[in-house]
Design a protein around this motif. Structure first.
Motif, short mmCIF file in Angstrom:
data_model
loop_
_atom_site.label_atom_id
_atom_site.label_comp_id
_atom_site.label_asym_id
_atom_site.label_seq_id
_atom_site.Cartn_x
_atom_site.Cartn_y
_atom_site.Cartn_z
N LYS A 1 0.87 -1.20 -0.02
CA LYS A 1 0.01 0.07 -0.01
C LYS A 1 0.77 1.19 -0.09
CE LYS A 1 -4.21 -1.32 2.17
NZ LYS A 1 -4.38 -1.99 3.65
N ASN A 2 2.00 1.47 0.91
CA ASN A 2 3.01 2.49 1.08
C ASN A 2 4.08 2.66 0.34
OD1 ASN A 2 0.87 2.30 3.17
ND2 ASN A 2 2.04 3.59 4.58
N ALA B 1 5.31 0.95 -7.58
CA ALA B 1 4.32 1.93 -8.17
C ALA B 1 3.77 2.83 -6.66
CB ALA B 1 3.35 1.02 -8.55
N HIS B 2 3.95 2.38 -5.88
CA HIS B 2 3.33 2.95 -4.53
C HIS B 2 4.52 3.54 -3.57
CE1 HIS B 2 0.12 0.21 -5.25
NE2 HIS B 2 -0.57 0.97 -4.99
N SER B 3 5.66 3.68 -4.31
CA SER B 3 6.86 4.39 -3.63
C SER B 3 6.83 5.81 -4.12
CB SER B 3 8.19 3.88 -3.91
OG SER B 3 8.22 2.26 -3.70
N MET B 4 7.69 6.63 -3.34
CA MET B 4 7.68 8.10 -3.66
C MET B 4 9.29 8.53 -3.27
SD MET B 4 4.37 9.94 -1.96
CE MET B 4 4.17 9.05 -0.38
N CYS B 5 9.67 9.54 -4.01
CA CYS B 5 11.03 9.75 -3.93
C CYS B 5 11.32 11.19 -3.83
CB CYS B 5 11.73 9.20 -5.05
SG CYS B 5 13.57 9.70 -5.04
N LEU B 6 12.02 11.87 -2.97
CA LEU B 6 12.43 13.11 -2.86
C LEU B 6 14.08 13.17 -3.50
CD1 LEU B 6 11.20 14.75 0.36
CD2 LEU B 6 10.18 14.80 -1.95
N SER B 7 14.25 13.65 -4.64
CA SER B 7 15.56 13.64 -5.09
C SER B 7 16.17 14.90 -4.61
CB SER B 7 15.42 13.53 -6.67
OG SER B 7 16.80 13.87 -7.31
N ASP C 1 6.94 8.04 -8.09
CA ASP C 1 6.73 9.36 -8.14
C ASP C 1 8.05 10.25 -7.48
OD1 ASP C 1 4.43 10.40 -9.43
OD2 ASP C 1 3.48 9.15 -7.90
N THR C 2 8.72 11.07 -8.20
CA THR C 2 9.95 11.58 -7.84
C THR C 2 9.85 13.29 -8.06
OG1 THR C 2 10.95 9.78 -8.39
CG2 THR C 2 12.42 11.47 -7.91
N VAL C 3 10.43 14.02 -7.12
CA VAL C 3 10.56 15.46 -7.24
C VAL C 3 11.70 15.96 -6.65
CG1 VAL C 3 9.30 16.41 -5.50
CG2 VAL C 3 9.25 17.46 -7.51
N ASP C 4 12.56 16.97 -7.31
CA ASP C 4 13.63 17.53 -6.85
C ASP C 4 13.45 18.63 -5.61
OD1 ASP C 4 16.14 16.74 -8.24
OD2 ASP C 4 14.84 17.21 -9.98
#
Ligand code: MN
Ligand code: MN
Length: 459
Positions: free
Chosen positions: A91-92, A323-329, A424-427
């Motif tokens: 889920k997360n 698919a459910h992961s998130m990243c701060l680059s 999903d990733t954002v700087d």
């Protein structure tokens, strides 16, 4: 509810207690900077911090259990910190923080040592984007390793301790610079002239190159190495300068290598200190400054391998986890510099613009790239909407960022390599003045807000 958007100065909005926290936090950051001037040293130093917080070394392939606190050392140059949580990975997903710990510098060539005019020099090949003239007439230190045929690896670190000699690249005196002054900056300064002076006393004898011979004798006495051993060495010339407070009010920190230790340190401290049920993967990457290539850079498949092992360990499909992961680059961005205003978006009247302002908190770059966002990870509006809520809840002072005026130039980060894995990733990073200079500048308030942002994200 306000109908207009206005960013806030992070020093101005800080309470007296928060101000104290900002200044205390940066004392730790300055130590981190001084102890780690190369990717290898920063990895070693971060492992010490992780161990002090109960983390143990991970062997690739081992099952990872909820509650495990592990680190994986990739070749001494990149690091994965794994904090395995109780939350459902299906889920997360995984909360990923990634910063890079390589910085622009001068690498020694493989056959570096030569003598000219009774002076011994080391030849270099610069690493990353530098303005070559900034490296002249500056105290330099040599850091690195020499791998011997025996398998032994000799560490070298000269120029940092009080009493150590430093090294030096000469510049031409202004009295004789008339012809140079008429050249363009790009043509006046040559990479092949970035030769580091290391000695001037000749050995005994009548042969040629006695200054070189003496330098080799000293290197052999101190480190047990010969000229041939440079073939298998990685030695970096970096500024022999310590991190210092800047300004009567000590608002700023100047140092070598803020890019990107200024994101690595907040990322690491947030990971080690924050209580969370999420699974957190915190990465210190190498080779960002040269395109994230190779087996210590973020284009290496190791990130996927580790996510696969995590997914396997939890009995979940790796595709679902990603698919459910998130990243701060987490990488630095350019702070608006009023002394070079024309390099940035024009600021009209009260309009703050899209540039990140120093002291206005951690900066989010929805996109990077150049000329029409080319080569950029362009994060989705939905993901940024989610982050707005996360940051607001924890009172994070943040702003937008953009790397300079449209059509002027640009740059990239590791964000797209993570996003390519369906994450999903954002700087998000700290604004820097004089980025890539031997001595860069950041705001203490922005460093602290980065720590708060990473902590909010992994909760
Ligand atoms: Mn960077
Ligand atoms: Mn950079």
């Amino acid at each position: 509810m306000s109908l207009t958007y206005k960013r806030q100065n992070a020093f101005k909005s800080a309470s007296p207690e928060e101000l104290k926290k900002i200044f205390d936090y940066n004392e730790g950051y300055k130590k981190y900077l001084d102890n780690g001037k190369t990717e290898r040293e920063t990895v070693t130093e971060t492992i010490e911090l992780a161990k002090a917080n109960g983390y143990t070394e991970y062997t690739l392939g081992d099952k990872i259990n909820p509650g495990d606190k592990l680190y994986y050392n990739n070749r001494g140059k990149a690091l994965f910190i794994i904090k395995a949580g109780k939350a459902d990975l299906a889920k997360n997903g995984v909360r990923i923080l990634v910063a890079h710990v390589d910085s622009p510098r001068l690498d020694l060539k493989q056959v570096p040592l030569y003598e000219s005019s009774d002076m011994a020099f080391l030849k270099t090949h610069y690493y990353g984007g530098i303005k070559k003239y900034q490296w002249l007439a500056l105290p330099l230190a040599l850091h690195g390793v020499v791998a011997l045929k025996s398998g032994e690896v000799v560490n070298l670190n000269v120029g940092e301790e009080d009493g150590d000699p430093v090294f030096y690249i000469t510049d031409l005196l202004p009295h004789l610079s008339q012809e140079y002054n008429e050249k363009t900056v790009a043509s006046a300064f040559k990479g092949e002239n970035l030769n580091v002076l290391i000695g001037g006393i000749p050995a005994d004898g009548d042969e040629a190159n006695l200054v070189k011979a003496n330098a080799l004798k000293l290197l052999n006495e101190k480190y047990g190495i010969t000229e041939e051993d440079f073939l298998s060495a990685e030695i970096e010339a970096v500024p022999a300068l310590k991190a210092k407070d800047v300004g009567f009010d000590r608002a700023f920190v100047a140092s070598y290598g803020h890019d990107d230790r200024v994101c690595a340190y907040p990322e690491v401290t947030a990971t080690l200190e924050t209580e969370t049920d999420q699974t957190v993967l915190t990465i210190l990457a190498d080779k960002e400054e040269v395109g994230s290539e190779g087996n210590s850079g973020m284009q290496c498949i190791l990130i996927k391998d580790i996510l696969d092992i995590l997914a396997d360990s939890y009995g979940v499909s790796s595709a679902v986890v990603r698919a459910h992961s998130m990243c701060l680059s987490a990488d630095v961005t350019a702070a608006y510099d009023p002394n070079y205003a024309d390099a940035f978006e024009p600021k009209n009247g009260s309009f703050d613009g899209n540039m990140s302002l120093i002291n206005y908190g951690v900066a989010m770059n929805k996109f990077t790239g150049s000329r029409g966002k080319s080569g950029s990870n362009d994060a989705s509006a939905e993901f940024i909407g989610h982050l707005r809520a996360v940051f607001e809840k924890d009172g994070v002072v943040w702003q937008t960022g953009e790397l300079g005026r449209v059509d002027l130039g640009g740059g990239g980060t590791v964000a797209k390599f993570l996003a390519n894995y369906n994450i999903d990733t954002v700087d998000l990073g700290v604004p820097v003045l004089s980025m890539h200079a031997p001595y860069e500048l950041v705001s203490k308030a922005d460093v602290y807000e980065a720590h708060k942002a990473f902590s909010a994200f992994i909760k």
